[in-house]
Structure formats: C-alpha cells, structure tokens
Design an enzyme around this catalytic site. Sequence first.
Site, PDB file in Angstrom:
ATOM      1  N   ASP A 251     -13.548  32.330  -4.017  1.00 52.68           N
ATOM      2  CA  ASP A 251     -13.420  33.874  -4.965  1.00 52.68           C
ATOM      3  C   ASP A 251     -13.495  33.656  -6.404  1.00 52.68           C
ATOM      4  O   ASP A 251     -12.196  33.096  -6.781  1.00 52.68           O
ATOM      5  CB  ASP A 251     -12.113  35.159  -4.167  1.00 52.68           C
ATOM      6  CG  ASP A 251     -12.668  36.497  -4.900  1.00 52.68           C
ATOM      7  OD1 ASP A 251     -12.812  37.024  -4.094  1.00 52.68           O
ATOM      8  OD2 ASP A 251     -11.866  36.618  -5.909  1.00 52.68           O
ATOM      9  N   ASN A 259     -16.665  42.484 -14.692  1.00 52.42           N
ATOM     10  CA  ASN A 259     -17.919  43.696 -14.729  1.00 52.42           C
ATOM     11  C   ASN A 259     -17.024  44.786 -15.598  1.00 52.42           C
ATOM     12  O   ASN A 259     -18.331  45.944 -16.906  1.00 52.42           O
ATOM     13  CB  ASN A 259     -18.545  43.815 -13.486  1.00 52.42           C
ATOM     14  CG  ASN A 259     -18.987  42.959 -12.985  1.00 52.42           C
ATOM     15  OD1 ASN A 259     -20.304  42.679 -13.283  1.00 52.42           O
ATOM     16  ND2 ASN A 259     -19.252  43.024 -11.507  1.00 52.42           N
ATOM     17  N   HIS A 264     -22.199  44.390 -16.053  1.00 53.23           N
ATOM     18  CA  HIS A 264     -22.826  43.837 -14.994  1.00 53.23           C
ATOM     19  C   HIS A 264     -23.862  42.560 -15.288  1.00 53.23           C
ATOM     20  O   HIS A 264     -23.831  41.736 -14.646  1.00 53.23           O
ATOM     21  CB  HIS A 264     -23.376  45.026 -14.110  1.00 53.23           C
ATOM     22  CG  HIS A 264     -23.167  45.655 -13.606  1.00 53.23           C
ATOM     23  ND1 HIS A 264     -21.867  45.766 -12.406  1.00 53.23           N
ATOM     24  CD2 HIS A 264     -22.308  47.066 -13.569  1.00 53.23           C
ATOM     25  CE1 HIS A 264     -20.905  46.138 -12.004  1.00 53.23           C
ATOM     26  NE2 HIS A 264     -21.288  47.277 -13.022  1.00 53.23           N
ATOM     27  N   ASP A 268     -23.239  38.951 -13.877  1.00 52.91           N
ATOM     28  CA  ASP A 268     -24.349  38.756 -12.989  1.00 52.91           C
ATOM     29  C   ASP A 268     -24.697  36.696 -13.559  1.00 52.91           C
ATOM     30  O   ASP A 268     -24.693  35.460 -13.398  1.00 52.91           O
ATOM     31  CB  ASP A 268     -25.696  38.654 -13.447  1.00 52.91           C
ATOM     32  CG  ASP A 268     -26.208  40.386 -12.350  1.00 52.91           C
ATOM     33  OD1 ASP A 268     -25.111  40.626 -11.244  1.00 52.91           O
ATOM     34  OD2 ASP A 268     -26.594  41.420 -13.006  1.00 52.91           O
ATOM     35  N   GLU A 294     -18.620  38.649  -5.463  1.00 50.83           N
ATOM     36  CA  GLU A 294     -17.888  37.485  -5.905  1.00 50.83           C
ATOM     37  C   GLU A 294     -16.950  36.684  -4.906  1.00 50.83           C
ATOM     38  O   GLU A 294     -16.931  35.285  -5.543  1.00 50.83           O
ATOM     39  CB  GLU A 294     -16.866  36.935  -6.762  1.00 50.83           C
ATOM     40  CG  GLU A 294     -15.686  38.245  -6.519  1.00 50.83           C
ATOM     41  CD  GLU A 294     -15.626  39.937  -5.723  1.00 50.83           C
ATOM     42  OE1 GLU A 294     -14.695  40.080  -5.877  1.00 50.83           O
ATOM     43  OE2 GLU A 294     -16.719  40.565  -5.530  1.00 50.83           O
TER      44      GLU A 294
END
Length: 381
Positions: A251, A259, A264, A268, A294
């Site tokens: 994780d 974010n 975002h 990404d 994630e």
Amino acid sequence: MQFIPSALLLLFAVTFFCIWLIERQRRQLLLFALSFLAFGVATFMQFALWPSDIGYNTIMTSTLYSAGPLLLVEGVLARSGRSMPRGEHAAWFAAIVGTLLCFYYVENDLQVRVYVLNLGMAFIFLSGVWKIRQQMRGGVLDRAVLWLLFGLAATFIARTLLTGSSVPKDNIPEFFQSDFWIWAQLTMSVLGVAMGLGLLVVASADVILALKAERDSDPLTGLLNRRGLQGRAPRLLALGRRRPLSIVACDIDSFKSINDRFGHAAGDAVLQTFARIVKAQMRAGDVAARTGGEEFVIVMKDAPVGDAFTLAERLRRMIADTRFAGLPADFAVTCSFGIAEFHGGEGLWDAIGRADKILYAAKRAGRNRTFAEGLQLPNAA
C-alpha cells in the site's frame, strides 16, 4: 476449374482486408491481404495466360509472385513487432525478377525459370522462418505461425524438385500439360486454403487474447486487475501446493494526501512509476496486480517468506529513493508491505487477506516498513 486456386486466394485477400478495416492497428492483417492478393492475381494471369505475350506475362507474374512471399513474411514479422529491412526486400525482388527476365530475354529456358521462381519463393519463406526462430520457445500461436511458414517453404521445395524436370525448356502448351503444372494447381489450392485458414485462426486468436488481456489488465499501470489475478488463481494455487508461494501486499503510504495536495495527475504518475519499478524487480513467473486505488499484490512462486521479504525491502528502499514527476523534489513517497506464505488448502484471497492484515500492522507501526509472517509481526491482529 483451373481458376479455383485464384478464387480461393482472392477470397482470403478480401477476408483479411475486411478484418483489417476493423482492427487497423494490426498491420499484419493488411500485409496478409496484399500477399494473398498478389498470389491470387498472379495465378489468374498465369492460368489465363494474360497478357498473351510470354515476355510481358513473365514480367508481371514474376513481379507478383516475388511480392507475395515478401509481403507474407513481412506480415509474420509485423505480428511480432519486427520488419524486414527494405534493402533485403529489394535484394530478394531484384534477384528473382532479374534472373527470370534473364532466362527469358537472354537465354530462353522455361524450366530454369520454374526452378528459380519456386525455389526463390521457398527461400524467402525460409528466411522468414529463420528470423522468427525464437518463436519455437514461445506460445502455441507463435509456434503455429513458424510451422505454417516452414511447411509452405518445404512444400514449394519438394514440389519443384520432384516435378520440375517435367517442365519443357521453351514449349508453353507442353508446360500446361506437365506434371509440375498439375501438381502446382493442386498444391496451390491446398496450400492457399491451409495457409489462409491457419493465419485466420492465428489472427482471430490474437484479437481474442488481446481483448482478454485488456479485460484483465489495469489500464493505468499495466499490471493485472482483480479479475486478472483471480483468473490466474487456479494455476497459482496448484503451484502453492507443491512449492513455497508468498503473497506480498503493498500500500502506498498517505496516497490520498498526494492526490489532495498535488492533484490526481500527480497521483496517477506515482502509481505508474511504482508499477514500473515493481515490474522491473519481479522475477520470471511472479505475478503483480493492482487490486485497489493504491493497493497492490505480488504473488511470488518458489519463494519462502524470507525471499519475499528481501524483494519487498528492496522495493521499499527504491520507492523511498525515487523522485516522482509532479511532486516536489524533496517530497518522498513511501510504501508499506505485508507478507504471508500461502497455506495448502486455503484460497488465494484468504492468503491475500492474511497478508493485508500484516500490511496494516506495518502501517500502524509507523508506515514505510515491511512486516512478514514469522519474521516481524507486532500488533498484527
């Protein structure tokens, strides 16, 4: 009846062209269409003896017969993302057409022309086989394409060597009565259908496999998605019953704040870079999937927990040392890992669930660390 081979070849040309109109990104389909078109038109011109002037007929049919195998081999190479150099195309074309014209205009010998044309086409096919020889170690479809090309070359060679002596030196009417011509018509029909159907099966399977891969892959990272991982579960479980199988749950720490603070697009970019690092460090046979926003899972075959711990720690340090696009230079991205060994008799997602519990123990302990079953496991409950 004599035009059946031409009709079959042209039918496959139209079929491949229509499929290419739907799947235009597959360049090999257009090349296959053009190859069958070249062979189909050439056989029609030869069977119909059009144009009737033998010199013109020789020029036009030799041009098409030389183009056919070159286009077919180029299509086979394009399927694997390769191509034949233009100079090699030109050399094959010039050698075959030039020799045929020489043995018509300089020294008229129909038998030599038959040998040159048919063996020349066979050696073009063999050159293609040589270029894709590594596909013998590939999948079923790759091997099928190689053997189709090899079989085509072998048939041309055998047909020419066994019946070529029946071709007269310069008598065209006798040529159309020779054993070579009879066998040429038969093999052209059989080979045309076999090659056409074989390539159609391969092309269809390529499309189906591509759709399946798209369905089972995460579009952002290129790793498997949950469905793709589930599809590999039976094979992975079978491996886990015989050899050690470790599940690594991962994780990215505080990903939501990335974010929120940087957008975002930056998030990404972090996911994509993380996936590239994972792919670069995985061993052959390991499987990686993005199972959530994630959240990632790596399944390592033939790997006890200690080996998985070594990989996870290497990944953790690499991520912490990486500078990600869209983030400040001094901003460190970290991740946490939890590792569990697969137990015979349990399901894959049961083992992933245990690895997740260990992962969240690592996060509760302060993040940016790796906990593994039997090695480090404080507060895992």
